[in-house]
Every structure is written in C-alpha cells, then in structure tokens.
Write an enzyme that holds these catalytic residues in place. Structure first.
Site: not given
Ligand code: BGC
Length: 767
Positions: A286
């Site tokens: 993530d």
């Molecule tokens: C979130 C994800 C997301 C990623 C990219 C993160 O902060 O938890 O769900 O896909 O950012 O934007």
C-alpha cells in the site's frame, strides 16, 4: 532512438496475449537475461506521479527521468491518455531495454462516470449490476491510459467507526466473496480464459491484504489481532474468491498481523497467499506501507525493504525503499538474487498478461476517450444501478390512517432542505479521484430537471454540515467544500422554515459529506452532526411530512430519527447520477430494492455488532432483552436498529413456509429448500431473498446464522414465485480448530427471509 532490445520487444508484437505460458516464460527468461540488477530492482518500483505535464519537457520530471533510467516498473496517479502515452514512450523508446510501464490508479467506483460507492453497490445484491459497474469503470479508465486499478477492496468490515467501510462490500464473507468475483470479472473480463485481452479490460488489485477491516477501535492504520480460525472463516474468503476469479495483483495492507506488518509478513504473503492459495500474480505494497514499517518499529529503510522482499512483496508503492536499498542488501547478503528475480519476474509477467509487450500503447488509443468516457450510455447505466442501491429504512404515513409518505406524487411543492441538497461535488462519494465533480447535478438541480412542469422544487440550505468549522473543514477535503455559510444558525434555520412553510412535503438532504467517510475519516460519534439534527427537529415540528434522504458512507446511529421521522431513504453516495436516481425512487418511478450489507447499530457502544455472531454460553432469550448474568448490556438491548439484509419496498413481500425435498442428506448429497414469495402489494418490485444456515452443534462454536445464498427476484404486483436454493455439503463446510475445511454431521437450521432477523425456518440433518 531504439535500442536493439526494443526492436526485439517490438518483434513480439505479433504474439497473441493469450500465448501459452511457456512462450511467456521464454520471453521473460530472455529479457531478464539482459537486465542488470538495477534494472530488475527498477521494475519493483512504483512511484506516484506528482502532477507536472509530461508531454514536451517530459524528462524534466523526476519520475520521467527515473523511467528513462530503467528505475521504474509502473507509475500511478498519472491520467490522461496523451500523458500516459508520452510516459510510455519514454519507457519503451528511451530506456535501455524498452520495458513498458503499467499505469495504476484508484478506479474504485467508476472513472468520470462515477457509480455508487462500493458499500452502496453491495446493497443492490445484484451481481450483474456490480460487474457492469466495474466494466464501465474499466472501459473509461482504459480509454484514458490506465491498465491497472487498485480495486476491489474486499475487507470485511464490522466496525462503522472505520471510515473505509464505505469502500467495501460490508460485513458478510459469503456476499463479499460474490461481490469480489463480480468486480474482478467487470474489470478483467467475464471469461477467465480471455481476461485482459481487450483494451477495455484492466488488471484488478485485491486489497487490502489482509484483515484491514478489523483494525482496532475502528481507527485507520491500527493493528489487527485475530485468531486464525476467525481469519479463515470470516475474513479471508473474499480475498481468496477474488483470486479464484483471476485477479492479477494483490495489495498488502497497512495493519500488522501477529505483530508483523502485512507488508513484511511472510506467513501472509508467502505461506498463505502463494503456498496455500497458489496465487501467481504480484503483490504491491500500500502507499508507503513499506517505509511505514520504520514507524511500526521493525527497522530502518534498508531492513524493512529487505524483510518485505523476503516475505514476498514484489512492488513498492511510493516508499522508494526497494530502489534505494535492495542493491546494498544484495551486496551485503541480506537478500538474494533469486528473491529479486522472483519479484521482477512476477511484474514482467503481469505486463505480459496485459499485452503490453505485444503493444505498449494498447491502452493509449486517444480516439476512445471522446466516445467512451462519461458517455450517455454509462451515465444511464450509472443512474439505473444507483437506484438499485438505495435502502428504504422506514416508510410510515405522515399521520395515522394515511398512506405511507413515499413515493411522493409528482405534484405540488417540495422543499429540499439541508447541507447536502445543493452540492454537486458531494454526490460522488469518497475515492472518486477522476470524477468531474461539477459535471453532474446536485440533488435540487436533478429533482428540478426531473419534475419540471409538475412539481415546484424549493431549496434552502438550512444548516451547515456541523457547527464546528474546523470539523467541517476536515470533513470536506479534496474539492468537496460545502461552502460554509457564514450566516448564523438561526438565520439559516429561519430561511429553511420559511421555505418549508410554502411546501407540501419536505425532503431533508442530510448526513455525511463525501469525505466524512473513506480513508482517514474515522468517527467515534455516528449520529447526524449537531447542526443537522437541530434542523431536522425543527423541520419535523412544522408538522409537514418529512422524508429524510440520508447521505452516508457508513451505518449511522439513527434511533431518534427512526422514532421521529416518518420516512428515511438511505441513498449513500450514488455517484454522478445520484440526483436523478434519488428522484426516480422518491417519485416512485423505481421501487427501492436495496438491502443493508452492514448492520446499523442503535448506538456506538454496541459496536462491533454483526448478524453472524456466536451465541455465547449465556445468550439472551428472544423476548427478554435484559437478564442478570446473561450476555447483554444494562442500558440497551443487543438488537441492531436495522439488521443485516434489511430494506423496505413500496410493496410487501410475503414468505411461505420452507419446503425441503429431504430432511436428511448423506455426504456428497444435496437438498433443495424452497419458499413461495408473493408480492402482496399493488406495485411491481424486486426482493432479495436470503438463505441463512445455522450449524446446530460443531466441534468448534458456530455462528447463530450465516448467509449461504441469495436471489434477487422481480415480482409483478400480486405475483407469486417459488425460489429454491440447493444446499450442498460444500455449503456446510467451515474451518475447524485445525483449519481443515470440513462439514460435520449433525443438525442444521435453514432459514429463508427478507432480512437476517425475519426468517422462516426448517431443520435438516447431515449424516
Ligand atoms: C490506500 C489504498 C490506495 C492507495 C493508492 C492508500 O492510502 O490505502 O487503498 O489504493 O493509497 O492511492
């Protein structure tokens, strides 16, 4: 300038993307044979694009420069087909080996046409609609250069304090699994054998692996601590289901599991995901979840990067931990060449499967943009889908003896009042990063358009979102300002009451703003915000019929509203076509058919509250909510305000008794449970018929009921239909103490009904 290898790559353009694996392997073997260690590590790097225009002086941009140096495997947050094309050109024509990039984005519920937020979509219980919504999203995103979406989010969520419940399919693993598969089919293509071949099919990324929905106290990024048996039975099924449907990638979650953050958790990323489940795609972290492990307290950037790679992480989103430290770790013997190669290969395989080696510009056709994005067809579909997601929570007469308030007649004067009534930007819901926030009507605008010449629609804001401007600011980020009104609360209220005085009916558009839920939007008080609650009380005091049109991304605590407001329609965030879809339902052109996929508690203290709980050794009896030394509270009963599966219609459905074709089955056999459903009202409508099963006695404790089937049936007024469910031994299986997937002989209750609390029941035995 083309290097010899780029020419080699172009030579494979003729290969079919569905070419046998051996062909892919041979190609990747050959390519990896030419790659330096740095180039291999470069493939594991996923930077975010910071917003500069690429075309023209593209190489002035940091990401673009890294692309040319072969230090990047994919780019995310870069949109616009021309810009993506230019970035791809840099990779293919100006980097040494010409390896194409993948372009990722959070295409979570639509692109420019936004669909309802995922929690809302799940309330449709309509897998075709959900698949279609993902297909629309994939079509639009791919027409703008995107080939990889960070969706579906399949985290089971039982704690509505957690803002991210809005992004998933609710609390149930059986339904969640079906939704996960529908989403993957929608993004990647319906047929596993031909997935990702067309240029409007994009790669899914199942997130957040794993258990992110169970973060402590419903607070984002918090630890998770859970028994294996609970994981296997209640939380893991949707991830696995998505992978079985073919999802090509997985995102590791922010939370820790058993004291090790998911991003470096070897049990999770290798033992479970690869060895037990046989997943062959790649795992991306993530956003900065890799470098966040420094704050988790398990080492410096080099240590956490090495740990993550060894644990099975393949791609690093944004932390730059892999590009900055893996070479050093390799030199120091902290990671092996084989571990780097393994991750690199998985990413190259994904690019192969997407067809990017055959045609790096497969997703860069500028002619598609004009006709495929925000098209009238997509918008019409989004409107239809949105209207299937709304949940009618209450519909009583304004005065005893009268008909229920809804649907409204298309006549007279309607006052639409509330801070959500005239805010285009707040119709889309959280994670609508590519929505054109202003291109769709606000509720008032949409209702005026729909009822032109028939209904006079008046408007007043009535109140701000909440009294505290600082809280309102936190709740209205990313261009979703509600434009705080600087008049006093009394002035706003006076205007609303004067407007209401001219109307026959009041539609109160209240609830959460788009950004009061979603990531980092956790709440400890789940009531209507103070200012809105006062407004609602004042509107009710006028004595006029009031319909609460509730915008929310999570279950709220609505005991007072339920007791006092005659009609409540939960519309979530319906996406770009929300206003029309709400109008369709309010005025009866569409009969609401959504059913809740998350329990609405009575108060925050009951959380977590979910329907498929265990019985305890001291359950309360149905009729007595409080008994000393039973499992209960002294201040509130254990029941939810609205249970899982609940939702009303403008008609009424009657359930006959359950008929079983057998009452005993042997292992390997099946039985059929049938009920007759009758539409007993005078309107056509759809009903979600739900099948629950309870395993009466097990080697481990079993839930009081578990969803094991559902069917959405459309019945004309007065029509009856038999609905049957096959109950197989497979359906009765669960993970036992040793995590074996077994069905144990004994008695089972089969329950069928229109929600998890209102069911008919019968019993059978598995020999
Ligand atoms: C979130 C994800 C997301 C990623 C990219 C993160 O902060 O938890 O769900 O896909 O950012 O934007």
């Amino acid at each position: 300038m083309k290097t010899p290898l780029t020419l080699t790559l172009l030579a494979v353009a003729a290969f079919s993307v569905a070419a046998p694996k051996t062909e892919m392997n041979a190609f990747i073997d050959d390519l990896m044979g030419k790659m330096t260690v740095e180039e291999k590590i470069g493939q594991l790097n996923l930077p975010t694009f910071s917003g500069e225009i690429v075309t023209g002086q593209a190489t002035n941009n940091g990401v673009a420069q890294a692309v040319v140096k072969g230090q990047v495997g994919g780019v995310f947050n870069l949109t616009g087909v021309e810009r993506v094309r230019e970035m791809q050109r840099l990779a293919v024509e100006e980097s040494r080996l010409g390896i194409p990039l993948i372009f990722g984005l959070d295409v979570v519920h639509g692109y420019e046409t936004t669909l309802p937020i995922p929690l809302a979509l799940s309330c449709s219980w309509d897998m075709d609609a959900i698949e279609r919504s993902a297909h629309i999203a994939a079509t639009e995103a791919s027409a703008d250069g995107i080939c990889w979406t960070f969706s579906p989010m399949v985290d089971i969520s039982r704690d509505p304090r957690w803002g991210r419940v809005a992004e998933g399919g609710g609390e149930d693993p059986f339904l969640g699994s079906a939704i996960a598969q529908a989403m993957v089919r929608g993004y990647q293509g319906p047929d596993k054998a031909t997935q990702l071949q067309a240029n409007n099919q994009i790669m899914a990324c199942v997130k957040h692996f794993a258990l992110y929905g169970a973060s402590e106290a419903g607070r984002d990024y918090n630890p998770v601590d859970m028994s294996r048996i609970r994981m296997y039975n209640e939380y893991l099924p949707p991830y696995r289901a998505a992978l079985e449907a073919g999802a090509g990638s997985v995102m590791s979650s922010f939370n820790e599991i058993d004291g090790v953050p998911a991003t470096a958790n070897r049990w999770l990323l290798t033992k479970l995901l690869r060895e037990e489940w046989g997943f062959g795609g790649f795992v991306v972290s993530d956003y900065t979840s890799l470098s966040e492990m420094i704050d988790h307290g398990i080492g410096d950037l080099q240590t956490v990067s090495a740990r993550a790679l060894r644990a099975g992480l393949d791609m690093d989103m944004v932390s730059h931990g892999f590009v900055r430290t893996l070479k050093k770790s390799l030199d120091e013997g902290k990671v092996s060449q084989a571990e780097i190669d393994r991750a690199c290969r998985r990413i190259l395989e994904a690019k192969w499967k997407l067809g990017l080696f055959a045609d790096p510009y497969k997703y860069c056709d500028p002619t598609r943009r004009q006709k495929e994005i925000f098209s009238p067809e997509h918008r019409a579909a989004a409107r239809e889908i949105a209207s299937k997601c709304f949940v009618l929570l209450k519909n009583a007469p304004a005065k005893p003896g009268q008909a229920p308030i809804l649907p409204l007649r298309k006549q007279g004067t309607v006052a639409v009042v509330g801070p959500l009534a005239d805010s285009r930007a707040n119709m889309h819901g959280t994670w609508s990063v590519s929505a054109k926030l202003d291109a769709c009507p606000s509720l008032v605008e949409g209702l005026r358009e729909l009822t032109k010449g028939q209904v006079e629609i008046l408007y007043a804001k009535g109140s701000n979102l909440m009294d505290d401007p600082a809280y309102e600011h936190r709740a209205t980020l990313f261009g979703r300002s509600l434009h705080r009104d600087n008049r006093t609360a009394q002035q706003l209220l006076d205007e609303a009451l004067a407007t209401a005085a001219k109307a026959d009916v009041i539609v109160a558009a209240l609830g959460e703003s788009s950004e009061m839920n979603g990531e980092c939007a956790c709440r400890t008080d789940l009531g209507l915000p103070d200012a809105q609650r006062r407004l609602l009380e004042a509107l009710l005091k006028t004595g006029k019929p009031v319909v609460l049109t509730l915008f929310t991304g999570r279950p709220l605590t609505l005991q007072w509203e339920h007791a006092n407001v005659p009609a409540i329609l939960c519309v979530w965030f319906g996406g770009s076509e929300t206003a029309y879809a709400v109008g369709d339902v309010l005025f009866g052109d569409v009969n609401p058919s959504g059913k809740l996929t998350m329990t609405f508690p009575k108060n925050v203290g009951q959380i977590p509250l979910f329907y498929n709980h265990k019985n305890t050794g001291r359950p309360i009896t149905a009729k007595q909510w409080f008994t000393k030394y039973r499992s209960n509270y002294i201040d509130v009963d254990n029941d939810p305000l609205y249970p899982f599966g609940y939702g009303l219609s403008y008609t009424t459905f009657h359930y006959g008794n359950i008929r079983l074709d057998k009452t005993t089955i042997a292992p390997g056999e099946a039985l059929t449970a049938t009920v007759t459903i009758t539409n007993a009202g005078d309107r056509d409508g759809a009903e979600v018929v739900q099948l629950y099963i309870r395993d009466r006695v097990g080697s481990v404790t079993r839930p009081v009921k578990e969803l094991k089937g559902f069917r959405k049936v459309f019945l004309k007024a007065g029509e009856s239909r038999d609905v049957s469910f096959a109950i197989t031994e497979e359906l009765l299986k669960f993970y036992d103490y040793d995590l074996n997937h077994v069905a144990e002989p004994g008695d089972f209750d089969v329950m069928i009904g229109g929600d998890s609390h209102n069911v008919k029941s019968a019993r059978f035995t598995l020999r």
